[in-house]
Design a protein around this motif. Structure first.
Motif, PDB file in Angstrom:
ATOM      1  N   LEU A  48      45.160  19.706  -9.451  1.00  0.00           N
ATOM      2  CA  LEU A  48      46.619  19.687  -9.538  1.00  0.00           C
ATOM      3  C   LEU A  48      47.258  20.873  -8.816  1.00  0.00           C
ATOM      4  O   LEU A  48      48.372  20.752  -8.277  1.00  0.00           O
ATOM      5  CB  LEU A  48      47.057  19.703 -11.000  1.00  0.00           C
ATOM      6  CG  LEU A  48      46.782  18.423 -11.795  1.00  0.00           C
ATOM      7  CD1 LEU A  48      47.148  18.640 -13.261  1.00  0.00           C
ATOM      8  CD2 LEU A  48      47.573  17.263 -11.219  1.00  0.00           C
ATOM      9  N   LEU A  49      46.607  22.006  -8.775  1.00  0.00           N
ATOM     10  CA  LEU A  49      47.228  23.222  -8.240  1.00  0.00           C
ATOM     11  C   LEU A  49      46.935  23.486  -6.770  1.00  0.00           C
ATOM     12  O   LEU A  49      47.647  24.266  -6.140  1.00  0.00           O
ATOM     13  CB  LEU A  49      46.773  24.432  -9.065  1.00  0.00           C
ATOM     14  CG  LEU A  49      47.202  24.428 -10.542  1.00  0.00           C
ATOM     15  CD1 LEU A  49      46.601  25.606 -11.263  1.00  0.00           C
ATOM     16  CD2 LEU A  49      48.719  24.424 -10.645  1.00  0.00           C
ATOM     17  N   ARG A  50      45.922  22.868  -6.213  1.00  0.00           N
ATOM     18  CA  ARG A  50      45.585  23.182  -4.822  1.00  0.00           C
ATOM     19  C   ARG A  50      46.517  22.429  -3.851  1.00  0.00           C
ATOM     20  O   ARG A  50      46.970  21.333  -4.122  1.00  0.00           O
ATOM     21  CB  ARG A  50      44.142  22.823  -4.530  1.00  0.00           C
ATOM     22  CG  ARG A  50      43.887  21.346  -4.490  1.00  0.00           C
ATOM     23  CD  ARG A  50      42.459  21.041  -4.119  1.00  0.00           C
ATOM     24  NE  ARG A  50      42.251  19.607  -4.108  1.00  0.00           N
ATOM     25  CZ  ARG A  50      41.213  19.016  -4.648  1.00  0.00           C
ATOM     26  NH1 ARG A  50      40.288  19.724  -5.226  1.00  0.00           N
ATOM     27  NH2 ARG A  50      41.109  17.707  -4.602  1.00  0.00           N
ATOM     28  N   PRO A  51      46.771  23.060  -2.713  1.00  0.00           N
ATOM     29  CA  PRO A  51      47.585  22.368  -1.706  1.00  0.00           C
ATOM     30  C   PRO A  51      46.732  21.350  -0.947  1.00  0.00           C
ATOM     31  O   PRO A  51      45.564  21.584  -0.660  1.00  0.00           O
ATOM     32  CB  PRO A  51      48.043  23.499  -0.775  1.00  0.00           C
ATOM     33  CG  PRO A  51      47.000  24.545  -0.933  1.00  0.00           C
ATOM     34  CD  PRO A  51      46.495  24.436  -2.339  1.00  0.00           C
ATOM     35  N   VAL A  52      47.321  20.208  -0.640  1.00  0.00           N
ATOM     36  CA  VAL A  52      46.621  19.173   0.108  1.00  0.00           C
ATOM     37  C   VAL A  52      47.401  18.945   1.395  1.00  0.00           C
ATOM     38  O   VAL A  52      48.445  18.303   1.400  1.00  0.00           O
ATOM     39  CB  VAL A  52      46.528  17.864  -0.704  1.00  0.00           C
ATOM     40  CG1 VAL A  52      45.816  16.803   0.105  1.00  0.00           C
ATOM     41  CG2 VAL A  52      45.822  18.105  -2.018  1.00  0.00           C
ATOM     42  N   VAL A  53      46.909  19.536   2.484  1.00  0.00           N
ATOM     43  CA  VAL A  53      47.537  19.396   3.787  1.00  0.00           C
ATOM     44  C   VAL A  53      46.444  19.072   4.798  1.00  0.00           C
ATOM     45  O   VAL A  53      45.938  19.953   5.489  1.00  0.00           O
ATOM     46  CB  VAL A  53      48.285  20.691   4.185  1.00  0.00           C
ATOM     47  CG1 VAL A  53      49.049  20.498   5.492  1.00  0.00           C
ATOM     48  CG2 VAL A  53      49.214  21.145   3.086  1.00  0.00           C
ATOM     49  N   PRO A  54      46.040  17.802   4.894  1.00  0.00           N
ATOM     50  CA  PRO A  54      44.983  17.473   5.846  1.00  0.00           C
ATOM     51  C   PRO A  54      45.501  17.511   7.282  1.00  0.00           C
ATOM     52  O   PRO A  54      46.559  16.987   7.589  1.00  0.00           O
ATOM     53  CB  PRO A  54      44.570  16.056   5.446  1.00  0.00           C
ATOM     54  CG  PRO A  54      45.747  15.492   4.738  1.00  0.00           C
ATOM     55  CD  PRO A  54      46.478  16.651   4.120  1.00  0.00           C
ATOM     56  N   THR A  55      44.772  18.193   8.132  1.00  0.00           N
ATOM     57  CA  THR A  55      45.082  18.232   9.559  1.00  0.00           C
ATOM     58  C   THR A  55      43.838  17.790  10.310  1.00  0.00           C
ATOM     59  O   THR A  55      42.728  17.830   9.765  1.00  0.00           O
ATOM     60  CB  THR A  55      45.469  19.664   9.992  1.00  0.00           C
ATOM     61  OG1 THR A  55      44.361  20.530   9.751  1.00  0.00           O
ATOM     62  CG2 THR A  55      46.696  20.161   9.241  1.00  0.00           C
ATOM     63  N   PRO A  56      43.980  17.374  11.569  1.00  0.00           N
ATOM     64  CA  PRO A  56      42.794  16.963  12.333  1.00  0.00           C
ATOM     65  C   PRO A  56      41.751  18.074  12.444  1.00  0.00           C
ATOM     66  O   PRO A  56      40.554  17.807  12.440  1.00  0.00           O
ATOM     67  CB  PRO A  56      43.346  16.591  13.704  1.00  0.00           C
ATOM     68  CG  PRO A  56      44.770  16.235  13.459  1.00  0.00           C
ATOM     69  CD  PRO A  56      45.206  17.098  12.312  1.00  0.00           C
ATOM     70  N   GLU A  57      42.195  19.327  12.517  1.00  0.00           N
ATOM     71  CA  GLU A  57      41.254  20.440  12.613  1.00  0.00           C
ATOM     72  C   GLU A  57      40.449  20.596  11.326  1.00  0.00           C
ATOM     73  O   GLU A  57      39.268  20.932  11.342  1.00  0.00           O
ATOM     74  CB  GLU A  57      41.992  21.749  12.920  1.00  0.00           C
ATOM     75  CG  GLU A  57      42.557  21.848  14.314  1.00  0.00           C
ATOM     76  CD  GLU A  57      43.911  21.150  14.435  1.00  0.00           C
ATOM     77  OE1 GLU A  57      44.539  20.864  13.390  1.00  0.00           O
ATOM     78  OE2 GLU A  57      44.325  20.859  15.551  1.00  0.00           O
ATOM     79  N   LYS A  58      41.109  20.365  10.198  1.00  0.00           N
ATOM     80  CA  LYS A  58      40.410  20.501   8.926  1.00  0.00           C
ATOM     81  C   LYS A  58      39.404  19.376   8.701  1.00  0.00           C
ATOM     82  O   LYS A  58      38.452  19.540   7.954  1.00  0.00           O
ATOM     83  CB  LYS A  58      41.407  20.521   7.774  1.00  0.00           C
ATOM     84  CG  LYS A  58      42.195  21.797   7.663  1.00  0.00           C
ATOM     85  CD  LYS A  58      43.080  21.746   6.443  1.00  0.00           C
ATOM     86  CE  LYS A  58      43.905  22.994   6.302  1.00  0.00           C
ATOM     87  NZ  LYS A  58      44.783  22.945   5.126  1.00  0.00           N
ATOM     88  N   LEU A  59      39.624  18.245   9.312  1.00  0.00           N
ATOM     89  CA  LEU A  59      38.748  17.097   9.105  1.00  0.00           C
ATOM     90  C   LEU A  59      37.573  17.062  10.081  1.00  0.00           C
ATOM     91  O   LEU A  59      36.713  16.194   9.969  1.00  0.00           O
ATOM     92  CB  LEU A  59      39.561  15.800   9.214  1.00  0.00           C
ATOM     93  CG  LEU A  59      40.673  15.650   8.167  1.00  0.00           C
ATOM     94  CD1 LEU A  59      41.479  14.393   8.430  1.00  0.00           C
ATOM     95  CD2 LEU A  59      40.096  15.642   6.763  1.00  0.00           C
TER      96      LEU A  59
END
Length: 140
Positions: A48-59
């Motif tokens: 619940l507390l973590r940020p979820v910002v998927p980017t192509p670099e992260k994947l």
């Protein structure tokens, strides 16, 4: 004053009821439930507390700072696995040598313990001789 001990003839050992038997395990069960709840709450709070910002670099697949190029499969030579396997064999050997040394030092166990350890080391020596004869230990 001397204490007298009497034994009643014809009496059996005290009986334990089923309720008191399971009551003794209730503490273990409660501790297991608290442990599972603690882990569940920790993982839930993290989700619940973590940020979820998927980017192509992260994947992207990332290893040692090198960008992935080509296929994900790489050929590895088998000899490295053999060296790792031999290391594990001798690590296990050293794990058994330390308790052996403490038992060997105890009175009354000397000759038997010594003979058992030489048998164990003999099996390891046969394995090492086999690896040597197969050419596994040659670094090329």
């Amino acid at each position: 004053m001397a204490a007298e001990h009497t034994v009643a003839v014809g009496h059996s050992a005290p009986t334990v009821s089923v309720a008191s038997y399971f009551q003794s395990y209730s503490v273990v069960g409660l501790l297991a439930v608290v442990g599972v709840l603690f882990v569940a709450v920790a993982f839930g709070a993290g989700r619940l507390l973590r940020p979820v910002v998927p980017t192509p670099e992260k994947l992207l697949t990332y290893e040692c700072g090198v960008d992935p190029v080509g296929e994900g499969w790489a050929h590895t030579q088998v000899r490295y696995y053999v060296y790792a396997f031999l290391y594990v064999i001798f690590a296990v050997d050293s794990i058994f040598l330390f308790p052996w040394a403490t038992v060997f030092a105890a009175p009354g166990y000397g000759a038997t313990t010594l003979a058992e350890m030489f048998i164990f080391l003999g099996f390891l020596a046969v394995g090492l001789l086999y690896a040597y004869k197969k050419g596994v230990l040659e670094w090329t």
